[in-house]
Write a protein that holds these residues in place. Sequence first.
Motif, PDB file in Angstrom:
ATOM      1  N   SER A   1      -5.002  10.098  -4.664  1.00 29.21           N
ATOM      2  CA  SER A   1      -5.910   9.369  -3.777  1.00 29.21           C
ATOM      3  C   SER A   1      -5.321   9.230  -2.383  1.00 29.21           C
ATOM      4  O   SER A   1      -5.505   8.206  -1.721  1.00 29.21           O
ATOM      5  CB  SER A   1      -6.195   7.985  -4.358  1.00 29.21           C
ATOM      6  OG  SER A   1      -6.702   8.090  -5.654  1.00 29.21           O
ATOM      7  N   SER A   2      -4.639  10.230  -1.923  1.00 29.34           N
ATOM      8  CA  SER A   2      -3.903  10.160  -0.669  1.00 29.34           C
ATOM      9  C   SER A   2      -4.789   9.817   0.526  1.00 29.34           C
ATOM     10  O   SER A   2      -4.407   9.008   1.364  1.00 29.34           O
ATOM     11  CB  SER A   2      -3.170  11.473  -0.423  1.00 29.34           C
ATOM     12  OG  SER A   2      -2.415  11.405   0.745  1.00 29.34           O
TER      13      SER A   2
ATOM     14  N   ILE B   1       0.848  -1.203   0.000  1.00 33.64           N
ATOM     15  CA  ILE B   1       0.000   0.000   0.000  1.00 33.64           C
ATOM     16  C   ILE B   1       0.878   1.245   0.000  1.00 33.64           C
ATOM     17  O   ILE B   1       0.564   2.226  -0.680  1.00 33.64           O
ATOM     18  CB  ILE B   1      -0.962   0.000   1.210  1.00 33.64           C
ATOM     19  CG1 ILE B   1      -1.937  -1.166   1.128  1.00 33.64           C
ATOM     20  CG2 ILE B   1      -1.737   1.311   1.267  1.00 33.64           C
ATOM     21  CD1 ILE B   1      -2.814  -1.318   2.354  1.00 33.64           C
ATOM     22  N   PHE B   2       1.995   1.209   0.732  1.00 31.09           N
ATOM     23  CA  PHE B   2       2.919   2.347   0.731  1.00 31.09           C
ATOM     24  C   PHE B   2       3.463   2.614  -0.680  1.00 31.09           C
ATOM     25  O   PHE B   2       3.644   3.766  -1.070  1.00 31.09           O
ATOM     26  CB  PHE B   2       4.092   2.106   1.678  1.00 31.09           C
ATOM     27  CG  PHE B   2       3.739   2.078   3.135  1.00 31.09           C
ATOM     28  CD1 PHE B   2       2.603   2.711   3.615  1.00 31.09           C
ATOM     29  CD2 PHE B   2       4.563   1.425   4.032  1.00 31.09           C
ATOM     30  CE1 PHE B   2       2.298   2.696   4.965  1.00 31.09           C
ATOM     31  CE2 PHE B   2       4.270   1.403   5.390  1.00 31.09           C
ATOM     32  CZ  PHE B   2       3.132   2.038   5.850  1.00 31.09           C
ATOM     33  N   VAL B   3       3.741   1.556  -1.426  1.00 27.76           N
ATOM     34  CA  VAL B   3       4.225   1.716  -2.805  1.00 27.76           C
ATOM     35  C   VAL B   3       3.196   2.485  -3.619  1.00 27.76           C
ATOM     36  O   VAL B   3       3.514   3.471  -4.284  1.00 27.76           O
ATOM     37  CB  VAL B   3       4.513   0.337  -3.455  1.00 27.76           C
ATOM     38  CG1 VAL B   3       4.747   0.483  -4.954  1.00 27.76           C
ATOM     39  CG2 VAL B   3       5.700  -0.338  -2.792  1.00 27.76           C
ATOM     40  N   TYR B   4       1.947   2.038  -3.561  1.00 24.66           N
ATOM     41  CA  TYR B   4       0.890   2.697  -4.331  1.00 24.66           C
ATOM     42  C   TYR B   4       0.659   4.128  -3.844  1.00 24.66           C
ATOM     43  O   TYR B   4       0.425   5.026  -4.641  1.00 24.66           O
ATOM     44  CB  TYR B   4      -0.405   1.901  -4.263  1.00 24.66           C
ATOM     45  CG  TYR B   4      -0.284   0.505  -4.819  1.00 24.66           C
ATOM     46  CD1 TYR B   4       0.470   0.241  -5.963  1.00 24.66           C
ATOM     47  CD2 TYR B   4      -0.899  -0.565  -4.193  1.00 24.66           C
ATOM     48  CE1 TYR B   4       0.586  -1.041  -6.463  1.00 24.66           C
ATOM     49  CE2 TYR B   4      -0.796  -1.846  -4.700  1.00 24.66           C
ATOM     50  CZ  TYR B   4      -0.056  -2.079  -5.831  1.00 24.66           C
ATOM     51  OH  TYR B   4       0.061  -3.349  -6.332  1.00 24.66           O
TER      52      TYR B   4
ATOM     53  N   MET C   1      -6.769   3.333   4.401  1.00 28.20           N
ATOM     54  CA  MET C   1      -6.422   1.915   4.278  1.00 28.20           C
ATOM     55  C   MET C   1      -5.252   1.553   5.189  1.00 28.20           C
ATOM     56  O   MET C   1      -5.283   0.521   5.883  1.00 28.20           O
ATOM     57  CB  MET C   1      -6.068   1.587   2.824  1.00 28.20           C
ATOM     58  CG  MET C   1      -7.232   1.621   1.876  1.00 28.20           C
ATOM     59  SD  MET C   1      -6.730   1.490   0.145  1.00 28.20           S
ATOM     60  CE  MET C   1      -5.948  -0.101   0.110  1.00 28.20           C
ATOM     61  N   GLU C   2      -4.222   2.387   5.182  1.00 33.41           N
ATOM     62  CA  GLU C   2      -3.033   2.121   5.992  1.00 33.41           C
ATOM     63  C   GLU C   2      -3.367   2.127   7.479  1.00 33.41           C
ATOM     64  O   GLU C   2      -2.947   1.231   8.228  1.00 33.41           O
ATOM     65  CB  GLU C   2      -1.964   3.171   5.701  1.00 33.41           C
ATOM     66  CG  GLU C   2      -1.401   3.102   4.311  1.00 33.41           C
ATOM     67  CD  GLU C   2      -0.762   4.383   3.822  1.00 33.41           C
ATOM     68  OE1 GLU C   2      -0.246   4.387   2.691  1.00 33.41           O
ATOM     69  OE2 GLU C   2      -0.766   5.393   4.567  1.00 33.41           O
ATOM     70  N   LYS C   3      -4.137   3.122   7.883  1.00 32.24           N
ATOM     71  CA  LYS C   3      -4.496   3.239   9.297  1.00 32.24           C
ATOM     72  C   LYS C   3      -5.320   2.039   9.763  1.00 32.24           C
ATOM     73  O   LYS C   3      -5.031   1.448  10.808  1.00 32.24           O
ATOM     74  CB  LYS C   3      -5.277   4.534   9.524  1.00 32.24           C
ATOM     75  CG  LYS C   3      -5.683   4.762  10.949  1.00 32.24           C
ATOM     76  CD  LYS C   3      -6.467   6.051  11.094  1.00 32.24           C
ATOM     77  CE  LYS C   3      -6.997   6.205  12.499  1.00 32.24           C
ATOM     78  NZ  LYS C   3      -7.863   7.369  12.642  1.00 32.24           N
TER      79      LYS C   3
ATOM     80  N   CYS D   1       5.974   4.564   9.650  1.00 32.73           N
ATOM     81  CA  CYS D   1       5.705   4.969   8.260  1.00 32.73           C
ATOM     82  C   CYS D   1       4.253   5.391   8.081  1.00 32.73           C
ATOM     83  O   CYS D   1       3.960   6.355   7.363  1.00 32.73           O
ATOM     84  CB  CYS D   1       6.035   3.831   7.304  1.00 32.73           C
ATOM     85  SG  CYS D   1       7.784   3.428   7.182  1.00 32.73           S
ATOM     86  N   VAL D   2       3.327   4.682   8.732  1.00 37.36           N
ATOM     87  CA  VAL D   2       1.904   5.054   8.667  1.00 37.36           C
ATOM     88  C   VAL D   2       1.727   6.468   9.209  1.00 37.36           C
ATOM     89  O   VAL D   2       1.011   7.294   8.615  1.00 37.36           O
ATOM     90  CB  VAL D   2       1.024   4.050   9.459  1.00 37.36           C
ATOM     91  CG1 VAL D   2      -0.391   4.578   9.641  1.00 37.36           C
ATOM     92  CG2 VAL D   2       1.010   2.699   8.775  1.00 37.36           C
ATOM     93  N   ILE D   3       2.371   6.765  10.315  1.00 36.83           N
ATOM     94  CA  ILE D   3       2.267   8.110  10.911  1.00 36.83           C
ATOM     95  C   ILE D   3       2.846   9.162   9.968  1.00 36.83           C
ATOM     96  O   ILE D   3       2.253  10.222   9.775  1.00 36.83           O
ATOM     97  CB  ILE D   3       2.967   8.137  12.294  1.00 36.83           C
ATOM     98  CG1 ILE D   3       2.195   7.272  13.282  1.00 36.83           C
ATOM     99  CG2 ILE D   3       3.105   9.569  12.802  1.00 36.83           C
ATOM    100  CD1 ILE D   3       2.928   7.005  14.576  1.00 36.83           C
ATOM    101  N   ARG D   4       4.007   8.852   9.363  1.00 36.96           N
ATOM    102  CA  ARG D   4       4.603   9.818   8.429  1.00 36.96           C
ATOM    103  C   ARG D   4       3.712  10.060   7.218  1.00 36.96           C
ATOM    104  O   ARG D   4       3.567  11.198   6.774  1.00 36.96           O
ATOM    105  CB  ARG D   4       5.988   9.349   7.989  1.00 36.96           C
ATOM    106  CG  ARG D   4       7.048   9.662   9.037  1.00 36.96           C
ATOM    107  CD  ARG D   4       8.415   9.352   8.538  1.00 36.96           C
ATOM    108  NE  ARG D   4       8.549   7.892   8.618  1.00 36.96           N
ATOM    109  CZ  ARG D   4       9.313   7.159   7.837  1.00 36.96           C
ATOM    110  NH1 ARG D   4      10.031   7.709   6.903  1.00 36.96           N
ATOM    111  NH2 ARG D   4       9.379   5.861   7.986  1.00 36.96           N
ATOM    112  N   PHE D   5       3.113   9.002   6.686  1.00 37.16           N
ATOM    113  CA  PHE D   5       2.197   9.178   5.558  1.00 37.16           C
ATOM    114  C   PHE D   5       0.975   9.995   5.969  1.00 37.16           C
ATOM    115  O   PHE D   5       0.508  10.844   5.213  1.00 37.16           O
ATOM    116  CB  PHE D   5       1.745   7.830   4.994  1.00 37.16           C
ATOM    117  CG  PHE D   5       2.614   7.297   3.901  1.00 37.16           C
ATOM    118  CD1 PHE D   5       2.668   7.910   2.668  1.00 37.16           C
ATOM    119  CD2 PHE D   5       3.382   6.159   4.091  1.00 37.16           C
ATOM    120  CE1 PHE D   5       3.458   7.418   1.646  1.00 37.16           C
ATOM    121  CE2 PHE D   5       4.181   5.655   3.084  1.00 37.16           C
ATOM    122  CZ  PHE D   5       4.219   6.288   1.863  1.00 37.16           C
TER     123      PHE D   5
END
Length: 125
Positions: A38-39, A28-31, A45-47, A102-106
């Motif tokens: 679609s951020s 998901i991070f790649v996409y 989704m990540e969360k 990484c989820v937090i940074r995104f």
Amino acid sequence: MNTYLLFKSIHLIAVISWMAGLLYLPRIFVYHSENTNSSNIFKTMEKKLFYYIMTPAMILSWIFGLLLIHSLGFYIFDQLWMQVKGISVILLTIYHFYLGNCVIRFSNDQNKNSSKFYRIINEIP
């Protein structure tokens, strides 16, 4: 009912769920890093994957893994395969928390890594 088999079954289901999340979240991070249009969708989704599936699965894996070790006896750590497994689980737990970072940074729009970076770390688990 045999509690050992119950613990083992729950442990197995939790580990499979946790590993599925560890393999899917970097994808998901790649996409997300390739598609900024679609951020908000990717952030959601990540969360949800990290907080509602992966983290509870990791906690259950640890709890029922420790219960299995307790039921077998801690002397099982005398065996090399169990030592390797223990180290691997600790490394996967560290990786889990790195992905959480990484989820937090995104979510804060502070990602500095490329999609190629996430393709590479997707191979870690």
